[in-house]
Enzyme design. Sequence first.
Site, short mmCIF file in Angstrom:
data_model
loop_
_atom_site.label_atom_id
_atom_site.label_comp_id
_atom_site.label_asym_id
_atom_site.label_seq_id
_atom_site.Cartn_x
_atom_site.Cartn_y
_atom_site.Cartn_z
N CYS A 108 -7.62 7.72 -13.66
CA CYS A 108 -6.43 6.86 -13.64
C CYS A 108 -5.62 7.07 -12.36
O CYS A 108 -5.66 8.13 -11.76
CB CYS A 108 -5.55 7.16 -14.86
SG CYS A 108 -6.39 6.79 -16.41
N ASP A 109 -4.88 6.03 -11.99
CA ASP A 109 -4.02 6.14 -10.81
C ASP A 109 -2.58 6.41 -11.23
O ASP A 109 -2.31 6.66 -12.41
CB ASP A 109 -4.14 4.89 -9.93
CG ASP A 109 -3.76 3.61 -10.66
OD1 ASP A 109 -3.01 3.68 -11.66
OD2 ASP A 109 -4.22 2.54 -10.23
N LEU A 110 -1.67 6.35 -10.29
CA LEU A 110 -0.26 6.67 -10.57
C LEU A 110 0.37 5.75 -11.60
O LEU A 110 1.36 6.10 -12.24
CB LEU A 110 0.56 6.62 -9.28
CG LEU A 110 0.31 7.76 -8.30
CD1 LEU A 110 1.03 7.51 -6.99
CD2 LEU A 110 0.76 9.09 -8.91
N GLY A 131 -0.98 4.90 -14.29
CA GLY A 131 -1.47 5.27 -15.62
C GLY A 131 -2.62 4.44 -16.12
O GLY A 131 -2.99 4.50 -17.29
N VAL A 132 -3.20 3.63 -15.25
CA VAL A 132 -4.36 2.82 -15.63
C VAL A 132 -5.58 3.25 -14.82
O VAL A 132 -5.45 3.89 -13.77
CB VAL A 132 -4.09 1.30 -15.42
CG1 VAL A 132 -2.94 0.83 -16.30
CG2 VAL A 132 -3.83 0.98 -13.96
#
Length: 138
Positions: free
Chosen positions: A20-22, A24-25
């Site tokens: 996930c990235d920043l 949250g996905v």
Amino acid sequence: EMKEQNYLFSIDLKVRDYECDLQGVVNNANYQHYMEHTRHEFLESLGENFGALHEAGIDAFVYKVSITYKKSLRSGDRFTSAINCRKKGVKLIFDQYILFPDGTVSAQGEIETVAVQNGVITRGEVFDKLLEGIDLNK
């Protein structure tokens, strides 16, 4: 929204935190990783693997990738990665789907592959042999 569909092959996976990235996905590049992993597992289910094919002088290469992102996966989500495929000229095209447990599409990909034997692009005979006995028109 999506009807029950038959797939040639599918596997169940789970999103890991580091995918996930920043926001949250799941980072978009990871969907391509999921699809690649699923193609490898599909190949193994047919009794083949890329290492053995390479030793025999045959390599399958991704020629083109097109992915449509519809609804993001989040950390911990369980999902199904499913495949259908079809021949188009010398190419084997994988129609791939990343699906939520309720069948909703998270991402959909069309991945075009070609087979190269001893450095020369083939007419796709490798794919014909590989998919012998599989009904691609399910």
